[in-house]
Design a protein around this motif. Sequence first.
Motif, PDB file in Angstrom:
ATOM      1  N   ILE A 158       3.571  -4.268   7.913  1.00 24.76           N
ATOM      2  CA  ILE A 158       3.577  -5.503   8.692  1.00 24.76           C
ATOM      3  C   ILE A 158       2.166  -6.025   8.956  1.00 24.76           C
ATOM      4  N   ALA A 159       1.271  -5.180   9.462  1.00 23.54           N
ATOM      5  CA  ALA A 159      -0.064  -5.623   9.853  1.00 23.54           C
ATOM      6  C   ALA A 159      -0.824  -6.144   8.637  1.00 23.54           C
ATOM      7  N   PRO A 160      -1.307  -7.372   8.679  1.00 22.38           N
ATOM      8  CA  PRO A 160      -1.946  -7.958   7.487  1.00 22.38           C
ATOM      9  C   PRO A 160      -3.238  -7.276   7.080  1.00 22.38           C
ATOM     10  N   ASN A 161      -3.894  -6.601   8.025  1.00 25.36           N
ATOM     11  CA  ASN A 161      -5.129  -5.889   7.714  1.00 25.36           C
ATOM     12  C   ASN A 161      -4.958  -4.377   7.853  1.00 25.36           C
ATOM     13  N   GLY A 162      -3.710  -3.935   7.832  1.00 25.68           N
ATOM     14  CA  GLY A 162      -3.425  -2.520   8.010  1.00 25.68           C
ATOM     15  C   GLY A 162      -3.306  -1.771   6.698  1.00 25.68           C
ATOM     16  N   ILE A 163      -3.638  -0.490   6.756  1.00 30.89           N
ATOM     17  CA  ILE A 163      -3.493   0.429   5.629  1.00 30.89           C
ATOM     18  C   ILE A 163      -2.807   1.681   6.158  1.00 30.89           C
ATOM     19  N   ARG A 164      -1.890   2.222   5.378  1.00 25.56           N
ATOM     20  CA  ARG A 164      -1.168   3.424   5.811  1.00 25.56           C
ATOM     21  C   ARG A 164      -1.286   4.522   4.766  1.00 25.56           C
ATOM     22  N   ILE A 165      -1.609   5.713   5.258  1.00 26.31           N
ATOM     23  CA  ILE A 165      -1.536   6.942   4.473  1.00 26.31           C
ATOM     24  C   ILE A 165      -0.310   7.699   4.984  1.00 26.31           C
ATOM     25  N   PRO A 166       0.663   8.001   4.137  1.00 26.64           N
ATOM     26  CA  PRO A 166       1.944   8.530   4.607  1.00 26.64           C
ATOM     27  C   PRO A 166       1.802   9.858   5.350  1.00 26.64           C
ATOM     28  N   PRO A 167       2.834  10.224   6.113  1.00 28.13           N
ATOM     29  CA  PRO A 167       2.835  11.529   6.773  1.00 28.13           C
ATOM     30  C   PRO A 167       2.687  12.655   5.752  1.00 28.13           C
ATOM     31  N   ILE A 168       2.062  13.724   6.169  1.00 28.05           N
ATOM     32  CA  ILE A 168       1.854  14.869   5.289  1.00 28.05           C
ATOM     33  C   ILE A 168       3.145  15.692   5.192  1.00 28.05           C
ATOM     34  N   ASP A 169       3.225  16.505   4.162  1.00 27.80           N
ATOM     35  CA  ASP A 169       4.349  17.416   3.978  1.00 27.80           C
ATOM     36  C   ASP A 169       3.874  18.857   4.131  1.00 27.80           C
ATOM     37  N   GLY A 170       4.759  19.708   4.662  1.00 28.27           N
ATOM     38  CA  GLY A 170       4.487  21.140   4.695  1.00 28.27           C
ATOM     39  C   GLY A 170       3.144  21.494   5.285  1.00 28.27           C
ATOM     40  N   ASP A 171       2.337  22.229   4.479  1.00 22.82           N
ATOM     41  CA  ASP A 171       1.036  22.684   4.980  1.00 22.82           C
ATOM     42  C   ASP A 171      -0.088  21.734   4.583  1.00 22.82           C
ATOM     43  N   GLY A 172       0.247  20.508   4.187  1.00 22.35           N
ATOM     44  CA  GLY A 172      -0.775  19.545   3.783  1.00 22.35           C
ATOM     45  C   GLY A 172      -1.591  19.040   4.961  1.00 22.35           C
ATOM     46  N   ARG A 173      -2.591  18.255   4.656  1.00 23.20           N
ATOM     47  CA  ARG A 173      -3.401  17.636   5.704  1.00 23.20           C
ATOM     48  C   ARG A 173      -3.876  16.272   5.233  1.00 23.20           C
ATOM     49  N   TRP A 232     -16.235  -0.455   7.498  1.00 22.93           N
ATOM     50  CA  TRP A 232     -15.230  -1.248   6.798  1.00 22.93           C
ATOM     51  C   TRP A 232     -13.837  -1.083   7.392  1.00 22.93           C
ATOM     52  N   PHE A 233     -13.598   0.006   8.099  1.00 23.07           N
ATOM     53  CA  PHE A 233     -12.271   0.197   8.688  1.00 23.07           C
ATOM     54  C   PHE A 233     -12.367   1.096   9.906  1.00 23.07           C
ATOM     55  N   GLU A 234     -11.316   1.038  10.718  1.00 27.45           N
ATOM     56  CA  GLU A 234     -11.159   1.892  11.887  1.00 27.45           C
ATOM     57  C   GLU A 234      -9.811   2.604  11.794  1.00 27.45           C
ATOM     58  N   VAL A 235      -9.702   3.762  12.414  1.00 26.09           N
ATOM     59  CA  VAL A 235      -8.415   4.445  12.529  1.00 26.09           C
ATOM     60  C   VAL A 235      -7.674   3.815  13.707  1.00 26.09           C
ATOM     61  N   GLN A 236      -6.498   3.255  13.449  1.00 27.39           N
ATOM     62  CA  GLN A 236      -5.730   2.582  14.504  1.00 27.39           C
ATOM     63  C   GLN A 236      -4.278   2.454  14.075  1.00 27.39           C
ATOM     64  N   ASP A 237      -3.361   2.925  14.915  1.00 26.95           N
ATOM     65  CA  ASP A 237      -1.941   2.836  14.597  1.00 26.95           C
ATOM     66  C   ASP A 237      -1.551   1.385  14.336  1.00 26.95           C
ATOM     67  N   GLU A 238      -0.630   1.200  13.406  1.00 28.47           N
ATOM     68  CA  GLU A 238      -0.223  -0.161  13.061  1.00 28.47           C
ATOM     69  C   GLU A 238       0.347  -0.899  14.271  1.00 28.47           C
ATOM     70  N   GLY A 239       1.056  -0.188  15.151  1.00 27.82           N
ATOM     71  CA  GLY A 239       1.592  -0.839  16.342  1.00 27.82           C
ATOM     72  C   GLY A 239       0.504  -1.395  17.231  1.00 27.82           C
TER      73      GLY A 239
END
Length: 429
Positions: free
Chosen positions: A183-198, A212-219
């Motif tokens: 939804i967010a026009p300037n947002g980027i999402r990295i999907p949730p990790i699986d298992g023992d990933g990070r 160039w970017f900040e960590v910020q929830d899409e909401g």
Amino acid sequence: MRLGGRLAAAIEVLEDIGRRHRPVADALRDWGLSHRFAGGGDRAAIGNIVYDALRRKRSAGWLFGDDTARAIGFGALLLEWGQTAQSLNDALDGDKFAPPLLSASELKAVAERRLGDAPDAVRADVPDWCAPLLEQAYGDAWVEEGAALAQRPPLDLRVNTLQADRAKVLAELQGTGAAPAAIAPNGIRIPPIDGDGRHPNVQAEPAFQKGWFEVQDEGSQLAAALAGAAPGMQVLDYCAGAGGKTLALSAEMDNRGQLFAHDSEKVRLAPIFERIRRSHNRNVQVVSKPAELAPLTGHMDLVLIDAPCTGSGTWRRRPDAKWRLTERQLDARKGEQQAILDTAQAFVKPGGLLVYITCSVFDAENGEQVAAFRERHEGFAPVDHRQLWDNRFPDHAGAARIAGAGGISLSPALSGTDGFYFQALRRAA
């Protein structure tokens, strides 16, 4: 470390959290300091088990008929890691660092119990006293929403349009799984990790260091965008905290106009200075002393209140807070919110906007709080929130709960974001 050693360590951390009633981040950090032999992959996996166990504490405990650290640790692997009771025992067998194998009684409990038969609050993974609050907020969908708040979260980023665009940042983050936000026009999402990933350490990326970017929830990004900050405005971010929404508002203003960032706690404001420097936001003035706000009275086009709250909308990221929260703490937050609204409204000029935001899913902190404010203060009327949403996000009409005069609610199950509440009130001209 093999799975058995990682599970044993996670159970140890969970016991520490339960015994000392401390935040999960502190317990994991202390475990790491006392077990320096553990590598980065081991620590990530242990942390994943701990966080999964806390997110799914009710359902994991229900499977075993017990809510001990052992039960919820094993339960997390059954519910979130694709393990079965038999595969777990096979994986732990012969590992001298593993906890004891599942006993006959534990195997029997897991075999006989199905989560579909569990009480609603268990399937929602919430404390019993919170269940009526979620039902009030979400109606028939409350169990689904509670369960969504118990899932692993994605990693969301906001592109700083003062320095870059989304295509440029995505090119820099190639290989991380990064994709445009829904939804967010300037947002980027990295999907949730699986298992023992990070998740990748995006703050080590040169693009982050260059602002160039900040960590910020899409909401959070959507709430800031809905506020409607525009170039040339006079804006007050009254509860700025570390500055996430401040920087988003500044970018919306294209560095033009004036944006005052204030917070009653100076320690919360401390990170904002480095973030401003890195992001090249030039129209932000940090105002830490209440007396310095006096000249702004009655002059602000927009006053944004990102109110202190229970944080129930962020339970995906802070699951330990879910189990520490009490009704007394909820009442304390409501008192703080009332006081902040009563104070901050004085800065709104005639015809200006007062925007109230929380990261809570409880009506008592959201619509009820704003309704009570309007009873105390005449001259504030809600904007048309359906029109506001549709104008800003025309392709996502069904991605939020919108109550017209009652504000906008975002949630994991419906919006794919953390839980947020937004309401804008216009002061009579």
